[in-house]
Design a protein around this motif. Structure first.
Motif, PDB file in Angstrom:
ATOM      1  N   ARG A  44       0.842  -1.202   0.000  1.00 28.38           N
ATOM      2  CA  ARG A  44       0.000   0.000   0.000  1.00 28.38           C
ATOM      3  C   ARG A  44       0.873   1.245   0.000  1.00 28.38           C
ATOM      4  N   ARG A  45       0.476   2.186  -0.855  1.00 27.39           N
ATOM      5  CA  ARG A  45       1.132   3.503  -0.834  1.00 27.39           C
ATOM      6  C   ARG A  45       0.492   4.313   0.281  1.00 27.39           C
ATOM      7  N   ARG A  46       1.289   4.781   1.172  1.00 23.44           N
ATOM      8  CA  ARG A  46       0.829   5.644   2.248  1.00 23.44           C
ATOM      9  C   ARG A  46       1.230   7.071   1.900  1.00 23.44           C
ATOM     10  N   SER A  47       0.577   8.041   2.507  1.00 23.80           N
ATOM     11  CA  SER A  47       0.957   9.417   2.210  1.00 23.80           C
ATOM     12  C   SER A  47       2.242   9.750   2.963  1.00 23.80           C
ATOM     13  N   PRO A  48       3.100  10.560   2.438  1.00 23.60           N
ATOM     14  CA  PRO A  48       2.953  11.173   1.126  1.00 23.60           C
ATOM     15  C   PRO A  48       3.288  10.172   0.028  1.00 23.60           C
ATOM     16  N   SER A  49       2.494  10.173  -0.998  1.00 26.36           N
ATOM     17  CA  SER A  49       2.702   9.252  -2.107  1.00 26.36           C
ATOM     18  C   SER A  49       3.998   9.583  -2.831  1.00 26.36           C
ATOM     19  N   PRO A  50       4.708   8.549  -3.266  1.00 25.04           N
ATOM     20  CA  PRO A  50       5.936   8.817  -4.011  1.00 25.04           C
ATOM     21  C   PRO A  50       5.626   9.376  -5.397  1.00 25.04           C
ATOM     22  N   ARG A  51       6.528  10.173  -5.912  1.00 23.14           N
ATOM     23  CA  ARG A  51       6.416  10.684  -7.278  1.00 23.14           C
ATOM     24  C   ARG A  51       6.762   9.545  -8.234  1.00 23.14           C
ATOM     25  N   GLU A  52       5.985   9.388  -9.298  1.00 31.31           N
ATOM     26  CA  GLU A  52       6.244   8.315 -10.254  1.00 31.31           C
ATOM     27  C   GLU A  52       7.391   8.682 -11.196  1.00 31.31           C
ATOM     28  N   ARG A  76      11.400   6.889  -4.270  1.00 31.27           N
ATOM     29  CA  ARG A  76      12.092   6.494  -3.034  1.00 31.27           C
ATOM     30  C   ARG A  76      11.660   5.082  -2.631  1.00 31.27           C
ATOM     31  N   SER A  77      12.449   4.493  -1.748  1.00 31.42           N
ATOM     32  CA  SER A  77      12.151   3.143  -1.254  1.00 31.42           C
ATOM     33  C   SER A  77      10.836   3.131  -0.503  1.00 31.42           C
ATOM     34  N   PRO A  78      10.103   2.069  -0.540  1.00 34.32           N
ATOM     35  CA  PRO A  78      10.372   0.797  -1.205  1.00 34.32           C
ATOM     36  C   PRO A  78       9.889   0.749  -2.644  1.00 34.32           C
ATOM     37  N   TRP A  79       9.506   1.874  -3.188  1.00 31.52           N
ATOM     38  CA  TRP A  79       8.946   1.919  -4.546  1.00 31.52           C
ATOM     39  C   TRP A  79       9.989   2.147  -5.625  1.00 31.52           C
ATOM     40  N   LYS A  80      11.225   2.372  -5.226  1.00 32.82           N
ATOM     41  CA  LYS A  80      12.318   2.647  -6.166  1.00 32.82           C
ATOM     42  C   LYS A  80      13.050   1.346  -6.482  1.00 32.82           C
ATOM     43  N   MET A  81      13.240   1.071  -7.760  1.00 24.96           N
ATOM     44  CA  MET A  81      13.995  -0.099  -8.179  1.00 24.96           C
ATOM     45  C   MET A  81      15.468   0.280  -8.234  1.00 24.96           C
ATOM     46  N   HIS A  82      16.229  -0.239  -7.304  1.00 24.99           N
ATOM     47  CA  HIS A  82      17.654   0.095  -7.233  1.00 24.99           C
ATOM     48  C   HIS A  82      18.438  -0.683  -8.278  1.00 24.99           C
ATOM     49  N   GLN A  83      19.505  -0.112  -8.707  1.00 20.97           N
ATOM     50  CA  GLN A  83      20.438  -0.767  -9.622  1.00 20.97           C
ATOM     51  C   GLN A  83      21.714  -1.095  -8.845  1.00 20.97           C
ATOM     52  N   ASN A  84      21.532  -1.669  -7.644  1.00 18.92           N
ATOM     53  CA  ASN A  84      22.648  -1.922  -6.747  1.00 18.92           C
ATOM     54  C   ASN A  84      22.460  -3.301  -6.102  1.00 18.92           C
ATOM     55  N   TYR A  85      23.278  -4.259  -6.509  1.00 20.99           N
ATOM     56  CA  TYR A  85      23.122  -5.633  -6.032  1.00 20.99           C
ATOM     57  C   TYR A  85      23.300  -5.749  -4.527  1.00 20.99           C
ATOM     58  N   LEU A  90      20.864  -7.108   0.623  1.00 24.75           N
ATOM     59  CA  LEU A  90      20.565  -6.895   2.040  1.00 24.75           C
ATOM     60  C   LEU A  90      19.078  -6.683   2.281  1.00 24.75           C
ATOM     61  N   SER A  91      18.431  -5.837   1.471  1.00 26.27           N
ATOM     62  CA  SER A  91      17.022  -5.520   1.722  1.00 26.27           C
ATOM     63  C   SER A  91      16.085  -6.658   1.328  1.00 26.27           C
ATOM     64  N   ASP A  99       6.632  -5.005   6.876  1.00 24.01           N
ATOM     65  CA  ASP A  99       7.065  -3.626   7.078  1.00 24.01           C
ATOM     66  C   ASP A  99       5.849  -2.706   7.005  1.00 24.01           C
ATOM     67  N   LYS A 100       6.071  -1.410   7.043  1.00 22.99           N
ATOM     68  CA  LYS A 100       4.974  -0.453   7.061  1.00 22.99           C
ATOM     69  C   LYS A 100       4.232  -0.365   5.716  1.00 22.99           C
ATOM     70  N   THR A 101       4.796  -0.955   4.676  1.00 22.02           N
ATOM     71  CA  THR A 101       4.204  -0.894   3.352  1.00 22.02           C
ATOM     72  C   THR A 101       3.279  -2.075   3.060  1.00 22.02           C
ATOM     73  N   MET A 102       3.682  -3.267   3.477  1.00 24.85           N
ATOM     74  CA  MET A 102       2.947  -4.480   3.145  1.00 24.85           C
ATOM     75  C   MET A 102       1.788  -4.685   4.111  1.00 24.85           C
ATOM     76  N   GLU A 103       0.619  -4.923   3.541  1.00 23.78           N
ATOM     77  CA  GLU A 103      -0.596  -5.153   4.336  1.00 23.78           C
ATOM     78  C   GLU A 103      -1.010  -6.612   4.166  1.00 23.78           C
ATOM     79  N   PHE A 104      -1.101  -7.331   5.267  1.00 22.08           N
ATOM     80  CA  PHE A 104      -1.474  -8.752   5.252  1.00 22.08           C
ATOM     81  C   PHE A 104      -2.894  -8.923   5.755  1.00 22.08           C
ATOM     82  N   ASP A 105      -3.573  -9.948   5.216  1.00 22.15           N
ATOM     83  CA  ASP A 105      -4.939 -10.242   5.653  1.00 22.15           C
ATOM     84  C   ASP A 105      -5.170 -11.742   5.591  1.00 22.15           C
TER      85      ASP A 105
END
Length: 105
Positions: A44-52, A76-85, A90-91, A99-105
């Motif tokens: 889930r995107r929480r506010s403030p929403s990331p810029r696309e 920005r994370s977690p919505w940013k696809m990093h180009q760093n192995y 690690l993440s 985490d604060k982004t993932m919603e489970f049910d």
């Protein structure tokens, strides 16, 4: 879309390095859901929403013409696809599943 996961590799390294990390993360997520009795999870995107932003930063004409039809990423994370192995290793390999982004049910 039920049971859907999206994976995209690195544009600056072996494609399969990132895809392997993404698959490992998805297996970790499914195992977490099984252990805790969850049936679904949704990021889930929480506010403030990331810029696309475009998902890939290439200036080639064939890429630029197709970008409107591709998925977007956030600025920005977690919505940013990093180009760093190392960062992804690690993440995605050791970061928290719940985490604060993932919603489970």
């Amino acid at each position: 879309i039920p049971n859907m996961a999206f994976s995209m590799g690195y544009s600056n390294a072996s494609w399969t390095l990132k895809v392997d990390l993404t698959c490992t993360y998805m297996c970790r997520t499914l195992n977490y859901m099984y252990r805790h009795g969850y049936r679904q999870c949704v990021p889930r995107r929480r506010s403030p929403s990331p810029r696309e932003e475009p998902i890939i930063n290439f200036t080639s004409g064939y890429i630029q013409r197709a970008l409107a039809d591709w998925p977007q990423q956030g600025d920005r994370s977690p919505w940013k696809m990093h180009q760093n192995y190392i960062l992804d290793f690690l993440s995605l390999g050791f970061g928290r599943i719940a985490d604060k982004t993932m919603e489970f049910d």
